[in-house]
Write a protein that holds these residues in place. Structure first.
Motif, PDB file in Angstrom:
ATOM      1  N   ARG A 129       3.165-102.410   8.354  1.00  0.00           N
ATOM      2  CA  ARG A 129       4.428-102.248   7.517  1.00  0.00           C
ATOM      3  C   ARG A 129       5.015-101.201   7.769  1.00  0.00           C
ATOM      4  N   ASN A 130       6.365-101.176   7.590  1.00  0.00           N
ATOM      5  CA  ASN A 130       7.402 -99.683   7.594  1.00  0.00           C
ATOM      6  C   ASN A 130       7.297 -99.060   9.039  1.00  0.00           C
ATOM      7  N   HIS A 131       6.700 -99.744   9.866  1.00  0.00           N
ATOM      8  CA  HIS A 131       6.682 -99.277  11.293  1.00  0.00           C
ATOM      9  C   HIS A 131       7.029-100.235  12.371  1.00  0.00           C
ATOM     10  N   HIS A 160      10.396-103.766   6.615  1.00  0.00           N
ATOM     11  CA  HIS A 160      10.300-102.342   5.603  1.00  0.00           C
ATOM     12  C   HIS A 160       9.896-103.056   4.168  1.00  0.00           C
ATOM     13  N   SER A 161       9.204-102.193   3.425  1.00  0.00           N
ATOM     14  CA  SER A 161       9.000-102.482   1.850  1.00  0.00           C
ATOM     15  C   SER A 161       8.857-101.139   1.279  1.00  0.00           C
ATOM     16  N   ASP A 162       9.330-101.217  -0.240  1.00  0.00           N
ATOM     17  CA  ASP A 162       8.978-100.099  -1.131  1.00  0.00           C
ATOM     18  C   ASP A 162       7.439 -99.954  -1.293  1.00  0.00           C
ATOM     19  N   TRP A 198       3.929 -99.488  -0.203  1.00  0.00           N
ATOM     20  CA  TRP A 198       3.083 -98.733   1.035  1.00  0.00           C
ATOM     21  C   TRP A 198       1.872 -98.089   0.829  1.00  0.00           C
ATOM     22  N   LYS A 230      13.257 -97.332  13.229  1.00  0.00           N
ATOM     23  CA  LYS A 230      12.371 -98.286  13.043  1.00  0.00           C
ATOM     24  C   LYS A 230      11.395 -98.103  11.917  1.00  0.00           C
ATOM     25  N   ASN A 257      10.313 -96.831   8.161  1.00  0.00           N
ATOM     26  CA  ASN A 257      11.021 -96.703   6.824  1.00  0.00           C
ATOM     27  C   ASN A 257      10.635 -95.245   6.216  1.00  0.00           C
TER      28      ASN A 257
END
Length: 252
Positions: free
Chosen positions: A46-48, A53-55, A57, A170, A172
């Protein structure tokens, strides 16, 4: 969260998780060799990469992401490998779901706490004004004011993409910047995976030290460790043949 992943090869399943600022693409050259013997799952965490994307992490969330992926793919048991941040995710998954992991490989990271040490990289990435740059060279020129090593800049700029509106990350970047302390967190006391575990350490890296071995044994009593000569933290990029050889030896 439904993660993006690339599946290739045939044979027993082997899942590979990249490190911070990386993506599944980092493992393509390794995959070309290992796909002859294994069904490879190269995962964007996630976030990569191309994953959402997510808050949120942290390693708990990344373990849940991986569990969702293997369940959706019908993988009851598999080999699991992770590098750096991906190694922390892999370790956390193995101690929480030991019945799912046949063998574990951890590349150049220990289960201990790591202090924040990515400030310069984050400052450099955040300095790039995406709405002002006209080319990747513009981004590289700005990043070079913070990072002199061209190889590191090239690695980081793999996460710079382009859409109809211009350049975008890409990764985040805001959330990673805000929550960077999450990446260094340790395993919890008492968490243990008793299955076969291989730690691969870069011979020129300081991420795994002799002082870490007692802690590693505490969490992974069936561990072995191999130091890859002439390799730093990105050992799979610097010494791919040696890394492939160790993976094959351990999994067989």
């Amino acid at each position: 969260m439904q993660l993006n992943f690339k599946k290739t090869g045939s044979g027993s399943p082997l899942i590979i998780l990249h490190g911070l600022f990386g993506s599944a693409d980092n493992w393509f050259s390794i995959a070309k060799e290992l796909e002859k013997d294994y069904t490879l799952y190269l995962v964007d965490q996630r976030n990569h990469g191309d994953s959402p994307h997510s808050d949120v992490w942290n390693y708990d969330a990344m373990v849940e992401d991986l569990l969702e992926l293997v369940d959706s793919e019908g993988l009851r048991k598999f080999y699991l490998m992770g590098h750096s941040m991906g190694g922390k995710t892999a370790m956390k998954f193995a101690v929480e779901h030991p019945d799912r992991v046949e063998k574990l490989i951890v590349a150049d990271i220990a289960p201990r706490y790591y202090p924040i040490h990515h400030q310069t990289i984050l400052a450099g990435l955040n300095s790039i004004k995406l709405d002002q740059i006209k080319s990747r060279k513009d981004a590289d020129d700005q990043l070079a004011q913070y990072i002199s090593e061209i190889g590191i800049r090239q690695f980081l700029l793999k996460s710079l993409s382009r859409d109809s509106n211009g350049f975008v990350w890409k990764i985040n970047l805001p959330v990673i910047t805000e929550k960077i302390e999450e990446v260094g967190k340790s395993l919890n006391e008492g968490e243990k995976f008793e299955g076969p575990t291989l730690f691969l350490a870069g011979g020129n890296s300081n991420y795994i030290q002799q002082s870490d071995l007692e802690d590693i044994h505490e969490h992974f009593p069936a561990y072995e460790i191999e130091f890859v000569s002439n390799a730093g933290h990105w050992l799979h990029a610097e010494q791919p043949a040696a890394v492939i050889q160790e993976i094959r030896r351990f999994l067989k």
